[in-house]
Design a protein around this motif. Structure first.
Motif, PDB file in Angstrom:
ATOM      1  N   THR A  35       0.858  -1.184   0.000  1.00 32.57           N
ATOM      2  CA  THR A  35       0.000   0.000   0.000  1.00 32.57           C
ATOM      3  C   THR A  35       0.894   1.233   0.000  1.00 32.57           C
ATOM      4  O   THR A  35       2.036   1.200   0.463  1.00 32.57           O
ATOM      5  CB  THR A  35      -0.936   0.008   1.228  1.00 32.57           C
ATOM      6  OG1 THR A  35      -1.835   1.120   1.134  1.00 32.57           O
ATOM      7  CG2 THR A  35      -0.166   0.109   2.524  1.00 32.57           C
ATOM      8  N   GLY A  36       0.367   2.349  -0.556  1.00 32.51           N
ATOM      9  CA  GLY A  36       1.114   3.605  -0.563  1.00 32.51           C
ATOM     10  C   GLY A  36       2.100   3.760  -1.715  1.00 32.51           C
ATOM     11  O   GLY A  36       2.876   4.721  -1.722  1.00 32.51           O
TER      12      GLY A  36
ATOM     13  N   LYS B 198       1.310   5.711  -8.356  1.00 27.85           N
ATOM     14  CA  LYS B 198       1.056   5.241  -9.715  1.00 27.85           C
ATOM     15  C   LYS B 198       2.172   5.758 -10.617  1.00 27.85           C
ATOM     16  O   LYS B 198       2.551   6.930 -10.552  1.00 27.85           O
ATOM     17  CB  LYS B 198      -0.305   5.756 -10.195  1.00 27.85           C
ATOM     18  CG  LYS B 198      -0.691   5.282 -11.577  1.00 27.85           C
ATOM     19  CD  LYS B 198      -2.069   5.806 -11.965  1.00 27.85           C
ATOM     20  CE  LYS B 198      -2.437   5.381 -13.376  1.00 27.85           C
ATOM     21  NZ  LYS B 198      -3.768   5.875 -13.774  1.00 27.85           N
TER      22      LYS B 198
ATOM     23  N   ASN C  91      -4.458   2.366  -8.697  1.00 24.27           N
ATOM     24  CA  ASN C  91      -5.408   3.110  -7.863  1.00 24.27           C
ATOM     25  C   ASN C  91      -4.683   4.160  -7.024  1.00 24.27           C
ATOM     26  O   ASN C  91      -3.464   4.097  -6.824  1.00 24.27           O
ATOM     27  CB  ASN C  91      -6.212   2.141  -6.973  1.00 24.27           C
ATOM     28  CG  ASN C  91      -5.308   1.213  -6.161  1.00 24.27           C
ATOM     29  OD1 ASN C  91      -4.416   1.678  -5.456  1.00 24.27           O
ATOM     30  ND2 ASN C  91      -5.527  -0.089  -6.285  1.00 24.27           N
ATOM     31  N   LYS C  92      -5.430   5.103  -6.516  1.00 26.54           N
ATOM     32  CA  LYS C  92      -4.849   6.232  -5.771  1.00 26.54           C
ATOM     33  C   LYS C  92      -4.226   5.798  -4.434  1.00 26.54           C
ATOM     34  O   LYS C  92      -3.277   6.428  -3.961  1.00 26.54           O
ATOM     35  CB  LYS C  92      -5.929   7.287  -5.508  1.00 26.54           C
ATOM     36  CG  LYS C  92      -6.396   7.992  -6.769  1.00 26.54           C
ATOM     37  CD  LYS C  92      -7.435   9.043  -6.445  1.00 26.54           C
ATOM     38  CE  LYS C  92      -7.910   9.755  -7.699  1.00 26.54           C
ATOM     39  NZ  LYS C  92      -8.934  10.784  -7.422  1.00 26.54           N
ATOM     40  N   SER C  93      -4.765   4.742  -3.843  1.00 30.63           N
ATOM     41  CA  SER C  93      -4.237   4.310  -2.539  1.00 30.63           C
ATOM     42  C   SER C  93      -2.912   3.569  -2.682  1.00 30.63           C
ATOM     43  O   SER C  93      -2.196   3.372  -1.702  1.00 30.63           O
ATOM     44  CB  SER C  93      -5.246   3.399  -1.833  1.00 30.63           C
ATOM     45  OG  SER C  93      -5.408   2.181  -2.548  1.00 30.63           O
ATOM     46  N   GLY C  94      -2.590   3.180  -3.891  1.00 28.34           N
ATOM     47  CA  GLY C  94      -1.348   2.444  -4.106  1.00 28.34           C
ATOM     48  C   GLY C  94      -1.389   1.044  -3.531  1.00 28.34           C
ATOM     49  O   GLY C  94      -0.339   0.440  -3.291  1.00 28.34           O
ATOM     50  N   ALA C  95      -2.605   0.534  -3.323  1.00 27.90           N
ATOM     51  CA  ALA C  95      -2.738  -0.816  -2.750  1.00 27.90           C
ATOM     52  C   ALA C  95      -2.736  -1.865  -3.857  1.00 27.90           C
ATOM     53  O   ALA C  95      -3.338  -1.667  -4.922  1.00 27.90           O
ATOM     54  CB  ALA C  95      -4.023  -0.923  -1.943  1.00 27.90           C
TER      55      ALA C  95
END
Length: 202
Positions: free
Chosen positions: A128-129, A132, A160-164
């Motif tokens: 996560t985090g 992109k 995705n924006k969360s980087g997950a």
């Protein structure tokens, strides 16, 4: 009173057979009657004697079974130890990764399973985090040995924006004691391993 030989044999015997049987008869007479049985044997086996014999037989079987189980356990443990000797990882292992300056705030967990019969080490990376990346950019997991990225273990992208992200990877290498893994950032035009964005937590 001992019976006479003439009273117990057939008169139609040949001379050789008669002579042989007469010698046997004389030996039996000389030996005398057999000794009498002692009282405890004359009475025959008791229920207690029979049960004791069965108990001893059952105990012997249990001891043999326990010994066989112990031998199998030793063989299994020894085989497992030999098959995994020289590897830095034995059994399922979880490696915690933290972000570098390239991806501050990123975190990941890399779970490495036992090697299969062919020597492949299945892995699952959950992160996560991670930011992109530009088009055609991707992240790559590398086997890390003595301060260097020595072998790739799989690539993935983050959309995705969360980087997950959670991906299944593989390390088809002989793992040595002290080996670890890192995640690099691969941008278009790069050759070899790019900058490290996730490394093992110290």
């Amino acid at each position: 009173m001992n019976p006479r030989f003439e009273d117990i044999v057939d008169e139609e015997l040949s001379p050789g057979e008669r002579e042989r049987l007469e010698r046997v008869h004389d030996l039996l007479i000389a030996a005398g009657p057999p000794a009498e049985l002692p009282p405890h044997l004359e009475r025959g086996p008791t229920l207690g004697m029979t049960l004791a014999r069965k108990r001893r037989s059952g105990q012997r079987r249990l001891m043999l079974l326990a010994a066989a189980i112990a031998v199998l356990a030793v063989v299994f443990v020894a085989g497992f130890a030999v098959g995994n000797s020289g590897n830095g990882i034995v059994g399922t292992h979880s490696l915690q990764l933290v972000g570098t300056k390239q991806a501050s705030g990123a975190l990941a967990s890399l779970v490495i399973q036992n090697a299969d019969e062919s020597g492949n080490w299945p892995m699952t990376l959950s992160a996560t985090g991670l930011p992109k990346l530009p088009t055609h950019g991707y992240y790559e997991v590398y086997l890390w040995r003595q301060g260097k990225a020595v072998a790739p273990c799989g690539v993935f992208v983050v959309s995705n924006k969360s980087g997950a992200v959670s991906v299944h990877l593989n390390a088809p290498y002989h793992i040595r004691k002290g080996d670890s893994w890192v995640v690099t950032k691969q941008l278009p035009g790069m050759n070899g391993a790019g900058p490290v964005v996730l490394h093992p937590q110290v």
